[in-house]
Design an enzyme around this catalytic site. Structure first.
Site, PDB file in Angstrom:
ATOM      1  CD  GLU A   2      -2.111  -2.058   1.934  1.00  0.00           C
ATOM      2  OE1 GLU A   2      -2.952  -2.940   1.724  1.00  0.00           O
ATOM      3  OE2 GLU A   2      -1.203  -2.161   2.776  1.00  0.00           O
ATOM      4  CB  THR A   3       1.408   4.080  -1.893  1.00  0.00           C
ATOM      5  OG1 THR A   3       2.443   3.166  -2.303  1.00  0.00           O
ATOM      6  CG2 THR A   3       1.970   5.492  -1.858  1.00  0.00           C
TER       7      THR A   3
END
Length: 305
Positions: A46-47
């Site tokens: 994830e970002t």
């Protein structure tokens, strides 16, 4: 325009452990398509993208992207993003409140001598227990036999506190270590109740892995096929809530230390506590440490001035 970012390893107290996270600090003006492209470039599970809150009573709007899609909530992005924002503050706050797709997510900041040492999120939604799956089908997703799936506490079941996962208990630490994702079984099983991933755990924890009470793993779709996540806070929160829901405790807290990522060389420690009141789950919390890894800037040439 230059955009700042910081990367952290989450649910660990040492570099190159835990789950990596990219945090984009100056995300205002980026389109959804640009955020997705940046998340693919980082290629982390994830970002996050930090934006001004829509309500000034909150601290930030946080959008979370996997390499494939935007998701309404996730665990290690909240722990890591709060750590980044708190460490950047002149004086670390005691609490941050994030606006996310699943709702408001409070994150408590723990400091020692003015230094941020850990952060802990509260799940934005109550536990939801959805479809139960046949043991054989769940086992096939993990390339295990049906006899290696335990059902004395719960059947394989889709659960959520903001993001859905299939939760499966396996019988032994050896089975946990040996499990591999089976693409054909995944394709037959998912999507189901909004889930496309399997979180599986065992109570059979050797003395060498104490003080963890559980060891866990998680398989999910990655950038190019099925992948493994080294620390999954949202699934851990849902699993801890499920176990607390099944526990005889009427009032008080059920606390569990859960290890993950050990078998992929990125050991993680997730600290959970679930508060019960009158026999029902009242709140769900997961926390841990983070380590700052890299920082820099990027510019989307041709798209920004």
């Amino acid at each position: 325009m230059q955009r700042r970012y910081i990367t952290v390893d989450v649910f660990t107290d040492r570099a190159f452990g835990g789950n990596p996270l990219g945090v984009v600090l100056d995300a205002g003006g980026l389109s959804t398509e640009q955020m997705q492209a940046v998340a693919r470039e980082f290629n982390y599970s994830e970002t996050t993208f930090v934006l001004p809150p829509t309500d000034s009573a909150n601290d930030a709007q946080v959008r979370i992207f996997t390499v494939n899609r935007e998701i309404p909530f996730a665990g290690h992005p909240n722990v890591g993003t709060a750590f980044v924002l708190a460490t950047l503050a002149a004086k670390p706050p005691a609490r941050l409140l994030f606006e996310e797709g699943a709702g408001l997510v409070p994150v408590e900041i723990v400091t020692e001598q003015g230094k941020v040492v850990s952060t802990e999120f509260t799940a934005p939604q109550p536990l939801k227990r959805m479809s139960q799956l046949p043991v054989e089908q769940a086992a096939a997703c993990l390339s295990l036999s049906a006899g290696e799936v335990k059902t004395d506490r719960h059947a394989p079941q889709i659960i959520s506190v903001g993001l859905s996962f299939l939760a499966v208990e396996v019988a032994s630490r050896e089975a946990l270590r040996r499990a591999r994702p089976d693409a054909a079984a995944f394709a037959k099983t998912f999507p189901c109740d909004g889930s496309d991933a399997v979180y599986f755990y065992t109570r059979d924890v050797p003395a060498s892995e104490k003080p963890c009470e559980l060891q866990a793993r998680m398989f999910h779709p990655g950038a190019s096929g099925l992948s493994e996540d080294p620390a999954t806070g949202s699934a851990t929160a849902a699993a801890a809530a499920l176990l607390a829901d099944l526990d005889d405790l009427k009032d008080g807290e059920l606390r569990l230390k859960i290890g993950q990522g050990v078998d992929m060389g990125r050991p993680s420690l997730l600290l959970t506590r679930v508060r019960k009141q009158n026999g029902a789950v009242a709140s769900i919390h997961v926390g841990g440490s983070s380590v700052k890894m890299m920082e820099g800037t990027f510019r989307l040439d041709g798209k920004e001035s």
